[in-house]
Design a protein around this motif. Structure first.
Motif, PDB file in Angstrom:
ATOM      1  N   THR A   1       3.174  -2.542  11.852  1.00 21.91           N
ATOM      2  CA  THR A   1       2.417  -1.856  10.801  1.00 21.91           C
ATOM      3  C   THR A   1       0.936  -2.045  11.060  1.00 21.91           C
ATOM      4  O   THR A   1       0.504  -3.029  11.649  1.00 21.91           O
ATOM      5  CB  THR A   1       2.759  -2.416   9.411  1.00 21.91           C
TER       6      THR A   1
ATOM      7  N   ASP B   1      -5.340 -14.047   6.699  1.00 19.22           N
ATOM      8  CA  ASP B   1      -4.451 -12.907   6.953  1.00 19.22           C
ATOM      9  C   ASP B   1      -3.650 -13.085   8.226  1.00 19.22           C
ATOM     10  O   ASP B   1      -3.028 -12.169   8.727  1.00 19.22           O
ATOM     11  CB  ASP B   1      -5.247 -11.609   6.995  1.00 19.22           C
TER      12      ASP B   1
ATOM     13  N   LEU C   1      -3.906   3.337   7.580  1.00 18.99           N
ATOM     14  CA  LEU C   1      -2.674   2.758   7.093  1.00 18.99           C
ATOM     15  C   LEU C   1      -1.538   3.427   7.856  1.00 18.99           C
ATOM     16  O   LEU C   1      -1.465   4.653   7.905  1.00 18.99           O
ATOM     17  CB  LEU C   1      -2.502   3.015   5.598  1.00 18.99           C
TER      18      LEU C   1
ATOM     19  N   GLU D   1      10.229   8.597   3.941  1.00 19.74           N
ATOM     20  CA  GLU D   1       9.283   8.823   2.846  1.00 19.74           C
ATOM     21  C   GLU D   1       8.226   9.850   3.237  1.00 19.74           C
ATOM     22  O   GLU D   1       7.840  10.705   2.449  1.00 19.74           O
ATOM     23  CB  GLU D   1       8.631   7.496   2.449  1.00 19.74           C
ATOM     24  N   ILE D   2       7.776   9.709   4.481  1.00 21.84           N
ATOM     25  CA  ILE D   2       6.769  10.669   4.953  1.00 21.84           C
ATOM     26  C   ILE D   2       7.327  12.086   4.915  1.00 21.84           C
ATOM     27  O   ILE D   2       6.701  13.018   4.405  1.00 21.84           O
ATOM     28  CB  ILE D   2       6.301  10.315   6.375  1.00 21.84           C
TER      29      ILE D   2
ATOM     30  N   HIS E   1       3.122   9.143   2.128  1.00 21.44           N
ATOM     31  CA  HIS E   1       3.340   7.991   1.245  1.00 21.44           C
ATOM     32  C   HIS E   1       4.091   6.873   1.958  1.00 21.44           C
ATOM     33  O   HIS E   1       5.286   6.720   1.850  1.00 21.44           O
ATOM     34  CB  HIS E   1       4.094   8.441  -0.010  1.00 21.44           C
ATOM     35  N   GLN E   2       3.381   6.087   2.703  1.00 18.85           N
ATOM     36  CA  GLN E   2       3.971   4.965   3.403  1.00 18.85           C
ATOM     37  C   GLN E   2       3.947   3.716   2.508  1.00 18.85           C
ATOM     38  O   GLN E   2       3.003   3.521   1.768  1.00 18.85           O
ATOM     39  CB  GLN E   2       3.204   4.658   4.677  1.00 18.85           C
ATOM     40  N   ALA E   3       4.952   2.954   2.605  1.00 20.05           N
ATOM     41  CA  ALA E   3       4.968   1.666   1.910  1.00 20.05           C
ATOM     42  C   ALA E   3       4.733   0.578   2.959  1.00 20.05           C
ATOM     43  O   ALA E   3       5.617   0.254   3.745  1.00 20.05           O
ATOM     44  CB  ALA E   3       6.290   1.438   1.201  1.00 20.05           C
ATOM     45  N   VAL E   4       3.552   0.080   3.002  1.00 22.85           N
ATOM     46  CA  VAL E   4       3.171  -0.933   3.995  1.00 22.85           C
ATOM     47  C   VAL E   4       2.795  -2.199   3.231  1.00 22.85           C
ATOM     48  O   VAL E   4       1.889  -2.177   2.397  1.00 22.85           O
ATOM     49  CB  VAL E   4       1.988  -0.456   4.862  1.00 22.85           C
ATOM     50  N   ALA E   5       3.513  -3.255   3.544  1.00 20.24           N
ATOM     51  CA  ALA E   5       3.277  -4.527   2.845  1.00 20.24           C
ATOM     52  C   ALA E   5       2.437  -5.460   3.713  1.00 20.24           C
ATOM     53  O   ALA E   5       2.617  -5.515   4.933  1.00 20.24           O
ATOM     54  CB  ALA E   5       4.590  -5.190   2.486  1.00 20.24           C
ATOM     55  N   GLN E   6       1.513  -6.116   3.081  1.00 19.09           N
ATOM     56  CA  GLN E   6       0.666  -7.088   3.765  1.00 19.09           C
ATOM     57  C   GLN E   6       0.689  -8.388   2.958  1.00 19.09           C
ATOM     58  O   GLN E   6       0.619  -8.370   1.720  1.00 19.09           O
ATOM     59  CB  GLN E   6      -0.777  -6.571   3.854  1.00 19.09           C
TER      60      GLN E   6
ATOM     61  N   GLU F   1       0.119  -5.539  12.822  1.00 16.69           N
ATOM     62  CA  GLU F   1       1.061  -6.638  12.779  1.00 16.69           C
ATOM     63  C   GLU F   1       2.354  -6.208  13.445  1.00 16.69           C
ATOM     64  O   GLU F   1       2.935  -5.181  13.096  1.00 16.69           O
ATOM     65  CB  GLU F   1       1.347  -7.059  11.335  1.00 16.69           C
TER      66      GLU F   1
ATOM     67  N   TYR G   1      -0.942 -12.314   2.522  1.00 18.74           N
ATOM     68  CA  TYR G   1      -2.097 -13.158   2.789  1.00 18.74           C
ATOM     69  C   TYR G   1      -1.833 -14.533   2.162  1.00 18.74           C
ATOM     70  O   TYR G   1      -1.233 -14.626   1.098  1.00 18.74           O
ATOM     71  CB  TYR G   1      -3.377 -12.565   2.192  1.00 18.74           C
TER      72      TYR G   1
ATOM     73  N   PHE H   1       0.840  -1.208   0.000  1.00 23.11           N
ATOM     74  CA  PHE H   1       0.000   0.000   0.000  1.00 23.11           C
ATOM     75  C   PHE H   1       0.870   1.251   0.000  1.00 23.11           C
ATOM     76  O   PHE H   1       1.938   1.301   0.612  1.00 23.11           O
ATOM     77  CB  PHE H   1      -0.911   0.025   1.236  1.00 23.11           C
ATOM     78  N   SER H   2       0.390   2.222  -0.676  1.00 24.75           N
ATOM     79  CA  SER H   2       1.004   3.560  -0.576  1.00 24.75           C
ATOM     80  C   SER H   2      -0.082   4.510  -0.094  1.00 24.75           C
ATOM     81  O   SER H   2      -1.228   4.438  -0.524  1.00 24.75           O
ATOM     82  CB  SER H   2       1.548   3.996  -1.933  1.00 24.75           C
ATOM     83  N   GLY H   3       0.348   5.393   0.775  1.00 26.27           N
ATOM     84  CA  GLY H   3      -0.641   6.294   1.394  1.00 26.27           C
ATOM     85  C   GLY H   3      -1.104   7.376   0.438  1.00 26.27           C
ATOM     86  O   GLY H   3      -0.656   7.478  -0.715  1.00 26.27           O
TER      87      GLY H   3
ATOM     88  N   MET I   1       7.609  13.277   1.420  1.00 31.94           N
ATOM     89  CA  MET I   1       6.341  13.659   0.824  1.00 31.94           C
ATOM     90  C   MET I   1       5.787  14.941   1.445  1.00 31.94           C
ATOM     91  O   MET I   1       5.171  15.759   0.763  1.00 31.94           O
ATOM     92  CB  MET I   1       5.315  12.526   0.979  1.00 31.94           C
TER      93      MET I   1
ATOM     94  N   GLU J   1      -1.990   7.424   8.629  1.00 33.35           N
ATOM     95  CA  GLU J   1      -2.882   8.260   7.833  1.00 33.35           C
ATOM     96  C   GLU J   1      -4.203   7.524   7.640  1.00 33.35           C
ATOM     97  O   GLU J   1      -4.281   6.301   7.729  1.00 33.35           O
ATOM     98  CB  GLU J   1      -2.269   8.607   6.491  1.00 33.35           C
TER      99      GLU J   1
ATOM    100  N   ARG K   1       9.941   4.461   6.149  1.00 34.47           N
ATOM    101  CA  ARG K   1       8.655   5.134   5.972  1.00 34.47           C
ATOM    102  C   ARG K   1       8.706   6.570   6.483  1.00 34.47           C
ATOM    103  O   ARG K   1       8.092   7.475   5.917  1.00 34.47           O
ATOM    104  CB  ARG K   1       7.557   4.360   6.706  1.00 34.47           C
TER     105      ARG K   1
END
Lengths: 129, 1007
Positions: free
Chosen positions: B908, A116, B865, B993-994, A95-100, B915, A102, A89-91, B997, B850, B990
């Motif tokens: 996260t 999940d 997120l 990056e924050i 702009h966070q890079a959060v990986a999930q 998690e 499943y 995901f990107s915010g 941005m 956010e 992050r």
């Protein structure tokens, strides 16, 4: 004196069991699923996921007053490796890079089911008119 | 004498007498009346073309003695012409002609000495074709007309007496539209002309004269009538030195021209003669002079002294040089004699005063016209008054004028009119003027100076009652002006020289609800032609000065005391109103109270310097007035709607010009908050017109700030309230929710430095950083502050696309915060990281999050997120059932010290699931690795594994279930011994990056 060797024997047996139990078996028996089945829009209640062929996607929940065409839908990049479905995901502004990750249980033309790590969720494919 | 001579003379005389008697008897016998009548009738047929009849012709001696004469009775001349009022041209009852008998006897010539006419009726007529009924003389032969010798006045004029009596006549000229009549004319002309000597006397009385002339359409053009006209002319002397006198008396008469009767009833009934003329004259060597001639029109008397002298100018052979004067006369006595047309015009006027006129005139006199080359006159008016309510609200009194004029009509010199004094009083006001009008016959240069002492009550009488204006007080006026008449008529302010100064005293002006009071106020008005105007584009400058001016407007609660007012207004040429109008002003207000639409201001000291420049070609208000202001405010209170507390301002100073506002100093107190602002604001006017973005860069310093209060003030700023209300309805915003709506169309950056503040019920201190609002985004750029003794840094973005859908993105970094206070400050942290409540001590907390909030700032879980990190040392694990059970399964000794040496957790968040990545912590002699996932609703799936312990065993525990039904059981060992989970370093990445941005958001335009 009789009990001492027995005691030691029991301990050795337990240790053996534990050592056996501690050895993991690296067996790759996970199923593989086709990405083509994933393309489309899936729903589970008010929760929606949409997978596009370019490995982008978006998800939203109409219960929170967000619709598919809304600019505020959550966007992500996806990949499917075996049964592992990855979402990055990107915010929106931050702009966070959060990986999930499943674990896919079922993926066919009508049903998507994943785990999940906390629960198993089942989605139904939404037909597009 | 000798006797024989005497006898001889007597004898001769007797003989002559005898001869005369014999001659008379012989004439009588020969020239009988019948014979003479016959002879005359015969002769008349030869010389007169019309039918002429002589009743009788007799010789007479007695009527003409010593001359012989002919006495003719009943002469008729009949000449019928169509259209004539009568066929009879003339009828003479009695005509006596005296003849010099000696000349007749001696030379045989008939020399007439005397003519007497008695009883004449004449009817002269000219037809429209130009035929005259009096054209009755037969033309002589052409040979007789060939005598071209010049006429020469005889040396002796033999005719020494002409008498007319009972002469009546009429003249009708259909060609010219003229009708004239004469009634009962008596004339006696006697005198003699002998060589260079003349002695003549004329007496004439006419009972009635009428004259009527019609214009081309048959209407009366001139209609006049005179009765009892008397003329007496006498002269005596030689041609080179002749004295005489002309007297004319016209007691009654009428005169009208083009329907205007110039002799009205009052003039007709006057006891004085309507017209009287008495001209004594002296003709000497080609110069005719009069001295003390009197011309009287009823009571108006004109005196004339002058002369008429021969000149070499062919066109004007005589030169006129005369003085005249009109005796002092009362205007009110003359007014009744005005024609009805003019009398009607001034029927509502009351005019009084004495007028005197004297002057001098020069010029040339021709045969048919007069060429006046110079007129000089002096006019005096005294004790005048004028009243006409239709023209002036109050009577003019004490009118006096002293005016002189020198008019050189031949342009030999510059003509000028000098007003030595002109004054008048109206009510209690008085105005004086003096000056001159030079080059009267050319461009007419006016140079006037005036003073006035005005009572504003009198000035106000000119203002219509419908205008809600009332002015009291006095004014001293000084005025000077120089201009040509053309410049005045064209209002050519580029060239009119004007300077006016007015000093108002005890001025009290009320216009509607506006009330201005000043004990002393000075107003100056001048044009650029008089002296330079500050604005080169303008031609008129007005300056107003006052040290004490009080303005009140009760309806708007305005009450201002101006201790120093300087107002300068520059105006363009009125002929070109497209040019801007400029005004510069300096206002110092000691005390000002203003209230408009529930917005109030109470200022103790207000100083306003600046200028405005009105440009009518601009449609926008700000652009049209183009203000340039410098404002300084002292202690001031502002009252605004929806603000329970007044804004208290200790000082403010700013400079404003179109497009830019520089805030130099702004100290504001609102409730417990204090703000010190400085910086700049751009595009204010375009922003108000919704044309551009409002840009501001402001430094904010404060000892204490109520952020919640401040946010409520600026919430929705720049947005239409109706639009916001509509958005709330469409978005189903609860009535008790008051979400902060980020102002749109603004680009504002606040460089904050706040010692302490309250935000969302949290007390913060040492807040510093940049806060920006940029087109719907509120951005906090690394704002640092201290809360509950913890150092914090917050970077965040807030947006309000919809009132019930609010975006919040934060990077929240707290250092050395007590975990318990952290949870107390941000209760949502306990929801995000439940395990945190199991620890006690100081920790570092870093949260990047956010998502969207509803109108009450509750998170919309499906949009969340984020990532978080918690680190700490020497944390105490609080005793609780879960920890006891886990420690029991992991076979912790009872004596184990429940202090974690160090903790470093990364996690996260996606939607409602957090998690936690594998992390290590040490407790006494034990080393534990933990990881897992939990939902914000309390569903857990964690794995805790013992990596190092005094026991030779590897144990693991799985924590699963939903609170409070958590299942804790032994689980599989999944980590290798001495497992060291790789740093995810996700937070660091992050965070970078924050920050990147956020920086991009700050540096880029609003999207």
């Amino acid at each position: 004196m009789i009990m001492k060797p027995a005691y030691l024997l029991v301990l050795c047996a337990i240790a053996a069991v534990l050592l056996w139990a501690g050895c993991s078996k690296d067996k790759d028996k996970s199923p593989k699923f086709s990405e083509s089945n994933l393309i489309g829009k899936w729903s589970s209640g008010t929760e929606f996921w949409r997978y596009d062929a370019d490995h982008s996607g978006r998800t939203w929940d109409t219960a929170d007053d967000v619709n598919e065409d809304d600019e505020t839908t959550m966007r992500f990049a996806w990949s499917l490796d075996g049964d592992q479905l990855k979402h990055v995901f990107s915010g929106d502004e931050v702009h966070q890079a959060v990986a999930q990750y499943y674990t896919v249980k079922v993926l066919n033309a009508t049903t998507l089911q994943w785990d999940d790590g906390l629960e198993v969720v089942t989605f139904t494919k939404v037909k597009v008119d | 004498m000798k006797k024989w001579i005497k006898i001889t003379l007597i004898s001769l005389g007797s003989l002559v007498a005898l001869l005369l008697v014999v001659f008379a008897v012989a004439c009588w016998l020969i020239f009988t009346p019948a014979q003479l009548t016959k002879i005359v009738n015969n002769l008349s047929n030869r010389y007169v073309t019309c039918d002429t009849h002589f009743g009788s012709v007799n010789l007479t001696l007695f009527k003409t003695f010593p001359d012989a004469g002919v006495d003719i009775h009943d002469v008729w001349m009949v000449n019928p012409i169509q259209g004539a009022p009568s066929d009879t041209v003339a009828y003479i009852h009695d005509l006596v002609v005296g003849v010099d008998i000696r000349e007749f006897i001696k030379n045989g010539n008939i020399v007439v000495r005397k003519i007497c006419l008695d009883g004449v009726d004449a009817n002269l007529f000219t037809s429209s074709e130009g035929q005259h009924n009096f054209d009755v003389i037969a033309l002589a032969d052409s040979s007789q007309l060939s005598d071209t010798t010049a006429f020469r006045l005889p040396e002796e004029v033999s005719l020494n007496s002409i008498k007319l009596d009972k002469v009546n006549g009429s003249y009708t000229d259909n060609q010219l539209g003229v009708r004239a009549s004469l009634e009962d004319l008596e004339m006696d002309l006697s005198g003699s002309l002998l060589g260079e000597s003349i002695d003549a006397s004329l007496l004439m009385n006419i009972k009635k004269i009428c004259y009527t002339q019609q214009d081309s359409v048959g209407a009366d053009f001139i209609d006049c009538e005179a009765s009892d006209v008397s003329v007496d002319v006498s002269s005596d002397g030689s041609f080179n030195n002749l004295q005489g006198r002309l007297q004319l008396s016209l007691p009654k008469g009428q005169f009208s021209m083009q329907g205007v009767a110039y002799v009205n009833d009052a003039l007709a009934s006057s006891s004085d003669d309507l017209l009287s003329i008495d001209i004594p004259f002296n003709y000497s060597n080609g110069s005719l002079s009069v001295d003390g001639a009197q011309l009287g029109l009823d009571q108006l008397k004109l005196s004339l002294t002058g002369r008429l002298q021969a000149s070499s100018d062919v066109s004007y052979p005589s030169l006129l040089d005369a003085d005249f004067s009109v005796s002092k006369v009362s205007v009110q006595d003359l007014l009744p004699y005005l024609p009805p047309q003019f009398a009607g015009f001034c029927s509502n006027m009351t005019i009084k005063g004495d007028v005197a006129l004297s002057g001098h005139v020069e010029g040339g006199v021709g045969d048919t016209n007069v060429n006046v080359s110079y007129i000089g006159c002096d006019l005096m008016v005294q004790d005048g008054s004028f009243a006409d309510m239709s023209m002036l609200p109050k009577p003019l009194r004490n009118i006096s004028a002293d005016v002189s004029a020198q008019l050189y009509l031949d342009s030999s010199a510059t003509s000028v009119v000098n007003v030595r004094g002109l004054s008048a009083t109206m009510g209690s006001s008085k105005v004086n003027l003096e000056g001159s009008l030079s080059d009267v016959l050319g461009q007419m240069n006016l140079d006037v100076r005036g003073t006035g002492s005005l009572q504003m009550v009198d000035v106000m009488s000119f203002i219509p009652d419908t205008m809600p204006l009332d002015v009291r007080g006095t004014a001293q006026l000084k005025l000077s002006a120089k201009a040509t008449i053309d410049q005045l008529s064209q209002l050519d302010l580029n060239h009119i020289k004007l300077e006016s100064n007015i000093d108002f005293n005890q001025l009290d002006v009320a216009y509607g609800d506006i009330h201005a009071i000043s004990p002393a106020l000075h107003l100056n008005l001048h044009t650029s032609a008089q002296r330079p105007v500050a604005d080169k584009h303008c031609v008129v400058a007005a300056a107003l000065l006052s040290d004490n001016l009080q303005l009140k407007m009760p309806s708007n609660q305005v009450d201002a005391k101006l201790t120093g007012t300087q107002l300068a207004v520059n105006l363009p040429d009125f002929s070109n109103l497209d040019k801007p109008i400029a005004a510069a002003f300096k206002l110092v207000m000691e005390r000002t109270n203003v209230g408009v639409d529930s917005i109030g201001m109470d200022a103790e000291q207000l100083e306003l310097n600046g200028s405005v420049r009105y440009d009518a070609s601009q449609n926008d208000l700000i652009a049209s007035i183009n203000p340039n202001l410098s404002v300084t405010l002292g202690r001031t209170l502002f009252f605004m709607p929806d603000m329970p507390e007044a804004l208290r301002m200790s000082s403010m100073a700013f400079d404003y010009k179109p497009g830019s506002c520089r805030l130099n100093d702004f100290n504001l107190h609102w409730g417990e908050s204090d703000y010190h602002l400085s910086g700049s604001v751009l595009n204010l006017e375009d922003w108000l017109a919704h044309k551009s973005v409002l840009k501001a860069d402001i430094s904010l310093q404060s000892n204490y700030s109520d952020i919640d209060q401040l946010l409520s003030l600026i919430s929705g700023m720049g947005s239409d309230p109706d639009t916001i209300e509509q958005m709330r309805r469409e978005d189903d915003v609860p009535a008790d929710a008051a979400p902060f709506i980020v102002p749109r169309d603004v680009d504002v950056t606040l460089h904050t430095n706040v010692k302490s503040c309250v935000a969302f019920d949290n007390k913060l201190s040492n807040l510093a950083g940049n806060i920006s609002i940029r087109d719907g985004k509120a951005i906090l750029d690394q704002v640092g502050f201290v809360c509950k003794a913890a150092r914090m840094q917050l970077t965040g973005i807030y947006k309000s696309p919809r009132p019930n859908h609010l975006y919040l993105g934060v990077d929240f970094h707290l250092l050395d915060i007590d975990i318990e206070e952290l949870i107390d400050m941000i209760p949502y942290v306990d929801t995000l990281v439940p395990m945190l409540s199991s620890f006690s001590g100081q920790a570092n907390f870093h949260l990047a999050l956010e998502g969207y909030l509803d109108a009450k700032y509750a998170p919309k879980t499906s949009t969340l997120l984020g990532s978080a990190a918690i680190s700490g040392k020497e944390l105490v694990v609080l005793d609780n059932e879960t920890f006891d059970k886990i420690s029991s399964l992991l076979m912790f000794k009872r004596s184990t010290r429940n202090v974690i040496d160090s903790l470093d957790v990364e996690m996260t968040l996606f939607r409602n699931k957090m998690e936690v990545y594998p992390f290590l912590f040490s407790m006494d002699k034990y080393q534990v690795c933990a990881s897992g996932i939990h939902s914000l609703t309390g569903n857990y799936n964690y794995h805790v594994e013992l990596l190092k312990s005094p026991l030779p065993l590897r144990l693991a525990v799985d924590v699963k279930g939903t609170m409070p039904n958590i299942g804790i059981s032994l689980g599989k060992v999944v980590y290798n011994e001495l497992y060291n989970p790789a740093k995810q370093d996700a937070i660091k990445q992050r965070t970078l990056e924050i920050k990147k941005m956020v920086r991009e958001a700050l540096e880029s335009n609003v999207r």
